[in-house]
Design a protein around this motif. Structure first.
Motif, PDB file in Angstrom:
ATOM      1  N   SER A  53       0.739  -1.303   0.005  1.00 26.69           N
ATOM      2  CA  SER A  53       0.032  -0.109   0.080  1.00 26.69           C
ATOM      3  C   SER A  53       0.669   1.225  -0.047  1.00 26.69           C
ATOM      4  O   SER A  53       0.294   2.340  -0.108  1.00 26.69           O
ATOM      5  CB  SER A  53      -0.936  -0.083   1.121  1.00 26.69           C
ATOM      6  OG  SER A  53      -1.867  -1.157   1.188  1.00 26.69           O
ATOM      7  N   LEU A  54       2.157   1.044  -0.055  1.00 22.91           N
ATOM      8  CA  LEU A  54       3.113   2.219   0.206  1.00 22.91           C
ATOM      9  C   LEU A  54       3.745   2.548  -1.082  1.00 22.91           C
ATOM     10  O   LEU A  54       4.135   1.614  -1.854  1.00 22.91           O
ATOM     11  CB  LEU A  54       4.051   2.088   1.253  1.00 22.91           C
ATOM     12  CG  LEU A  54       3.629   2.236   2.822  1.00 22.91           C
ATOM     13  CD1 LEU A  54       4.886   1.776   3.788  1.00 22.91           C
ATOM     14  CD2 LEU A  54       2.908   3.289   3.076  1.00 22.91           C
ATOM     15  N   ARG A  71      -2.277  -6.125  -4.116  1.00 32.13           N
ATOM     16  CA  ARG A  71      -2.687  -5.119  -4.315  1.00 32.13           C
ATOM     17  C   ARG A  71      -2.758  -4.260  -3.339  1.00 32.13           C
ATOM     18  O   ARG A  71      -3.094  -4.620  -2.171  1.00 32.13           O
ATOM     19  CB  ARG A  71      -4.148  -5.299  -5.324  1.00 32.13           C
ATOM     20  CG  ARG A  71      -5.237  -5.879  -4.444  1.00 32.13           C
ATOM     21  CD  ARG A  71      -6.507  -5.673  -5.112  1.00 32.13           C
ATOM     22  NE  ARG A  71      -7.704  -5.639  -4.480  1.00 32.13           N
ATOM     23  CZ  ARG A  71      -8.906  -5.376  -4.849  1.00 32.13           C
ATOM     24  NH1 ARG A  71      -9.127  -5.988  -6.136  1.00 32.13           N
ATOM     25  NH2 ARG A  71     -10.043  -5.361  -4.144  1.00 32.13           N
ATOM     26  N   PRO A  72      -2.814  -2.738  -3.552  1.00 29.18           N
ATOM     27  CA  PRO A  72      -2.744  -1.904  -2.377  1.00 29.18           C
ATOM     28  C   PRO A  72      -4.031  -2.166  -1.747  1.00 29.18           C
ATOM     29  O   PRO A  72      -5.194  -2.497  -2.172  1.00 29.18           O
ATOM     30  CB  PRO A  72      -2.714  -0.584  -3.180  1.00 29.18           C
ATOM     31  CG  PRO A  72      -1.977  -0.847  -4.467  1.00 29.18           C
ATOM     32  CD  PRO A  72      -2.330  -2.340  -4.701  1.00 29.18           C
ATOM     33  N   PHE A  73      -3.819  -1.787  -0.208  1.00 32.03           N
ATOM     34  CA  PHE A  73      -5.146  -1.809   0.651  1.00 32.03           C
ATOM     35  C   PHE A  73      -5.711  -3.004   0.572  1.00 32.03           C
ATOM     36  O   PHE A  73      -7.183  -3.045   0.588  1.00 32.03           O
ATOM     37  CB  PHE A  73      -5.945  -0.632   0.415  1.00 32.03           C
ATOM     38  CG  PHE A  73      -5.139   0.566   0.788  1.00 32.03           C
ATOM     39  CD1 PHE A  73      -4.783   0.995   2.182  1.00 32.03           C
ATOM     40  CD2 PHE A  73      -4.587   1.314  -0.466  1.00 32.03           C
ATOM     41  CE1 PHE A  73      -3.929   2.178   2.248  1.00 32.03           C
ATOM     42  CE2 PHE A  73      -3.861   2.471  -0.206  1.00 32.03           C
ATOM     43  CZ  PHE A  73      -3.740   2.931   1.228  1.00 32.03           C
ATOM     44  N   ALA A  74      -5.293  -4.323   0.464  1.00 39.39           N
ATOM     45  CA  ALA A  74      -5.954  -5.530   0.138  1.00 39.39           C
ATOM     46  C   ALA A  74      -6.908  -6.045   1.224  1.00 39.39           C
ATOM     47  O   ALA A  74      -8.028  -6.407   0.476  1.00 39.39           O
ATOM     48  CB  ALA A  74      -5.005  -6.534  -0.084  1.00 39.39           C
ATOM     49  N   HIS A  93     -13.308 -10.418  -3.800  1.00 36.96           N
ATOM     50  CA  HIS A  93     -11.767 -10.294  -3.744  1.00 36.96           C
ATOM     51  C   HIS A  93     -11.561 -10.888  -2.326  1.00 36.96           C
ATOM     52  O   HIS A  93     -12.110 -10.415  -1.328  1.00 36.96           O
ATOM     53  CB  HIS A  93     -11.128  -8.891  -3.803  1.00 36.96           C
ATOM     54  CG  HIS A  93      -9.638  -8.943  -3.758  1.00 36.96           C
ATOM     55  ND1 HIS A  93      -8.675  -9.559  -4.452  1.00 36.96           N
ATOM     56  CD2 HIS A  93      -8.706  -8.733  -2.535  1.00 36.96           C
ATOM     57  CE1 HIS A  93      -7.386  -9.386  -4.123  1.00 36.96           C
ATOM     58  NE2 HIS A  93      -7.612  -8.898  -2.731  1.00 36.96           N
ATOM     59  N   ASP A  94     -10.760 -11.740  -2.096  1.00 36.67           N
ATOM     60  CA  ASP A  94     -10.162 -12.700  -0.957  1.00 36.67           C
ATOM     61  C   ASP A  94      -8.929 -12.401  -0.624  1.00 36.67           C
ATOM     62  O   ASP A  94      -8.206 -13.181  -1.455  1.00 36.67           O
ATOM     63  CB  ASP A  94     -10.902 -13.747  -1.019  1.00 36.67           C
ATOM     64  CG  ASP A  94     -10.675 -14.679   0.318  1.00 36.67           C
ATOM     65  OD1 ASP A  94      -9.984 -14.227   1.323  1.00 36.67           O
ATOM     66  OD2 ASP A  94     -11.192 -15.671   0.543  1.00 36.67           O
ATOM     67  N   ILE A  95      -8.500 -11.661   0.310  1.00 39.93           N
ATOM     68  CA  ILE A  95      -6.833 -11.492   0.482  1.00 39.93           C
ATOM     69  C   ILE A  95      -6.291 -12.960   0.929  1.00 39.93           C
ATOM     70  O   ILE A  95      -5.234 -13.320   0.432  1.00 39.93           O
ATOM     71  CB  ILE A  95      -6.603 -10.552   1.674  1.00 39.93           C
ATOM     72  CG1 ILE A  95      -5.318 -10.199   1.715  1.00 39.93           C
ATOM     73  CG2 ILE A  95      -7.189 -10.643   2.707  1.00 39.93           C
ATOM     74  CD1 ILE A  95      -4.578  -9.032   2.525  1.00 39.93           C
ATOM     75  N   THR A  96      -7.130 -13.703   1.487  1.00 45.36           N
ATOM     76  CA  THR A  96      -6.470 -14.728   2.058  1.00 45.36           C
ATOM     77  C   THR A  96      -6.239 -15.780   0.944  1.00 45.36           C
ATOM     78  O   THR A  96      -5.265 -16.502   0.927  1.00 45.36           O
ATOM     79  CB  THR A  96      -7.384 -15.416   3.137  1.00 45.36           C
ATOM     80  OG1 THR A  96      -7.686 -14.836   4.459  1.00 45.36           O
ATOM     81  CG2 THR A  96      -7.053 -17.167   3.785  1.00 45.36           C
ATOM     82  N   ARG A  97      -7.141 -16.087   0.201  1.00 48.58           N
ATOM     83  CA  ARG A  97      -7.209 -16.897  -1.237  1.00 48.58           C
ATOM     84  C   ARG A  97      -5.805 -16.169  -1.988  1.00 48.58           C
ATOM     85  O   ARG A  97      -4.899 -17.072  -2.492  1.00 48.58           O
ATOM     86  CB  ARG A  97      -8.460 -16.659  -1.877  1.00 48.58           C
ATOM     87  CG  ARG A  97      -8.130 -17.656  -3.286  1.00 48.58           C
ATOM     88  CD  ARG A  97      -9.513 -17.509  -4.117  1.00 48.58           C
ATOM     89  NE  ARG A  97      -9.741 -16.226  -4.298  1.00 48.58           N
ATOM     90  CZ  ARG A  97     -11.043 -15.760  -4.432  1.00 48.58           C
ATOM     91  NH1 ARG A  97     -12.078 -16.760  -4.382  1.00 48.58           N
ATOM     92  NH2 ARG A  97     -11.272 -14.405  -4.805  1.00 48.58           N
ATOM     93  N   GLU A  98      -5.547 -14.518  -2.155  1.00 51.46           N
ATOM     94  CA  GLU A  98      -4.701 -14.314  -2.615  1.00 51.46           C
ATOM     95  C   GLU A  98      -3.418 -14.395  -2.296  1.00 51.46           C
ATOM     96  O   GLU A  98      -2.413 -14.899  -2.866  1.00 51.46           O
ATOM     97  CB  GLU A  98      -4.624 -12.687  -2.836  1.00 51.46           C
ATOM     98  CG  GLU A  98      -3.829 -11.874  -3.696  1.00 51.46           C
ATOM     99  CD  GLU A  98      -4.039 -10.449  -3.638  1.00 51.46           C
ATOM    100  OE1 GLU A  98      -3.213  -9.638  -3.959  1.00 51.46           O
ATOM    101  OE2 GLU A  98      -5.370 -10.215  -3.560  1.00 51.46           O
TER     102      GLU A  98
END
Length: 98
Positions: free
Chosen positions: A45-46, A73-76, A83-88
């Motif tokens: 995110s930075l 991706r930023p601010f996941a 969109h699922d950050i755990t899956r990503e």
């Protein structure tokens, strides 16, 4: 449960590893300690981030945050319902051979 300083209030996911595994530094030199998971989300995110080993980290934690942060991706944590950050993160780990 207390979480690392990098965990965003809107991110409900618990820390992964020690809360001081890495130091994430932004382009202006501001830094924060983080666990591997939240360090990677912050890194993603930075602008022009840097990551260094933290006092409680293990060998490879900073490299893991760097690589995972580049894959997210930023601010996941603020993703939409498709969109699922755990899956990503799991997909990234599977492809890198973890």
């Amino acid at each position: 449960m207390e979480r690392c300083p990098a965990a965003h209030d809107d991110d409900p996911v618990p820390c992964e590893g020690p809360a001081d595994a890495v130091r994430v530094v932004d382009q202006l030199g501001a830094e924060t300690l983080a666990c591997v998971r939240h360090g990677a989300v912050l890194y993603a995110s930075l602008l022009e981030p840097h990551v260094y080993p933290g006092p409680g980290g293990r060998d490879g934690d900073a490299a893991e945050v760097h690589h995972l942060g580049r894959a997210l991706r930023p601010f996941a944590f603020a993703a939409d319902e498709d969109h699922d950050i755990t899956r990503e993160i799991e997909t990234y780990l599977r492809y890198r051979g973890a």
